[in-house]
Design an enzyme around this catalytic site. Structure first.
Site, mmCIF file in Angstrom:
data_model
loop_
_atom_site.group_PDB
_atom_site.id
_atom_site.type_symbol
_atom_site.label_atom_id
_atom_site.label_comp_id
_atom_site.label_asym_id
_atom_site.label_seq_id
_atom_site.Cartn_x
_atom_site.Cartn_y
_atom_site.Cartn_z
ATOM 1 N N SER A 1 0.867 -1.183 0.000
ATOM 2 C CA SER A 1 0.000 0.000 0.000
ATOM 3 C C SER A 1 0.897 1.224 0.000
ATOM 4 O O SER A 1 2.073 1.142 0.407
ATOM 5 C CB SER A 1 -0.839 0.002 1.288
ATOM 6 O OG SER A 1 -1.426 1.277 1.508
ATOM 7 N N TYR B 1 -2.903 -1.095 10.449
ATOM 8 C CA TYR B 1 -2.798 -1.297 8.996
ATOM 9 C C TYR B 1 -1.457 -0.772 8.470
ATOM 10 O O TYR B 1 -0.746 -1.463 7.728
ATOM 11 C CB TYR B 1 -3.960 -0.571 8.311
ATOM 12 C CG TYR B 1 -4.027 -0.776 6.816
ATOM 13 C CD1 TYR B 1 -4.628 -1.913 6.281
ATOM 14 C CD2 TYR B 1 -3.476 0.156 5.938
ATOM 15 C CE1 TYR B 1 -4.688 -2.109 4.911
ATOM 16 C CE2 TYR B 1 -3.530 -0.035 4.565
ATOM 17 C CZ TYR B 1 -4.145 -1.166 4.058
ATOM 18 O OH TYR B 1 -4.200 -1.352 2.697
#
Ligand code: BGC
Length: 283
Positions: A168, A181
């Site tokens: 990401s 995350y």
């Protein structure tokens, strides 16, 4: 045109098939929706046989398999929780029994459990780390065992195997309210590069793809209302949200021999989200 004009959210039509992955066997985790689904479709379109892994949503996974078959491809669905060692090992055994081997692993399965740090439960922390990071480790380990056992089959690929980690932009962009995350993706970055360094001599390539904001269920609240979409655009110099196919196309290329000399990279696919858009004016 000035920068405030409305720009269409155009993505390229599907490119013609080149059969770039003919004869290859690919496993895509979390392939029943979003980015994973697009990746599975693109791999199949280029000639790979695909395992559509999923943990929830049997119907959606079987729909992906049916869509691949309807286009003349070959796919099977395998249910397994990537954070469970025994389920991952059973999935690889089943894949090898059905397809003969594994050439490509796309470590895509991931989730968010967002909370302010002082309200984040240990369960929210563990769930995200277990799926996003430990899950990628468990699948990568099994894939590498098979890649090393088989070695290079030159008619199939220059490499003994390819792993693509779904990371990401948050492997480098800190993200308040999403500490679990961001920590998992920071971990994915150095796990991917460390594995790449370790297994490169076996002709195994390990790279990661780092999506920005892609239109999928994981971030629906960031694009579903016009207000949210406008706010999101402040973070994206290219002024459009990403589509799952933006990622699917790149994964096919990274997995193919066209990318044979690429190992250990983080490929950002983010419309410039990592260009510090706040500095476009000011600073
Ligand atoms: C997250 C999305 C987010 C995007 C950009 C992704 O990794 O899963 O929720 O929109 O990063 O911030």
């Amino acid at each position: 045109m000035n920068e405030h004009d409305e720009l269409p959210n155009v993505v390229m039509p599907h490119p013609p098939h080149r059969n770039l992955l003919r004869g290859q066997k690919a496993l895509v985790t979390g392939a029943n929706s979003g980015i994973g689904k697009s990746v599975a479709m693109f791999l199949a379109q280029e000639g790979a046989d695909v395992v559509v892994n999923y943990v929830y949503g049997d119907a959606a996974a079987h729909e992906v398999v049916d869509e691949i078959k309807a286009k003349g491809g070959h796919a099977i669905a395998i249910k397994a929780d990537v954070s469970k060692e025994d389920e991952v090992q059973a999935m690889f055994s089943q894949m090898i029994a059905d397809f003969g081997t594994v050439d490509i692993l796309v470590n895509n399965a991931g989730l968010q459990k967002d909370a302010p740090i002082d309200e984040m439960t240990l369960e929210q922390w563990n769930t995200v780390i277990n799926v996003n990071l430990t899950g990628q480790f468990l699948c990568a380990r099994e894939a590498i065992r098979e890649f090393k056992r088989r070695g290079v089959v030159s008619e199939i690929s220059c490499a003994a195997g390819k792993i693509i980690s779904m990371s990401s932009v948050h492997e480098v962009i800190p993200w308040a309210g999403h500490v679990n995350y961001a920590a998992s993706k920071g971990g994915v970055m150095l796990m991917t590069k460390s594995i790449a360094q370790e297994v490169a001599p076996y002709r195994i390539r390990v790279n990661s793809v780092c999506p920005g904001a892609i239109r999928t269920p994981i971030n629906q609240s960031a694009w579903e209302t016009p207000q949210a979409y406008d706010d999101l655009m402040r973070l994206i110099p290219y002024k459009r949200i990403g589509e799952p196919d933006d990622i699917g196309r790149a994964v096919v290329w990274l997995a193919s021999d066209d990318a044979d000399y690429i190992n250990g990279i983080s490929l950002f696919i983010d419309g410039g989200m990592t260009l510090y858009p706040g500095f476009a004016t000011g600073g």
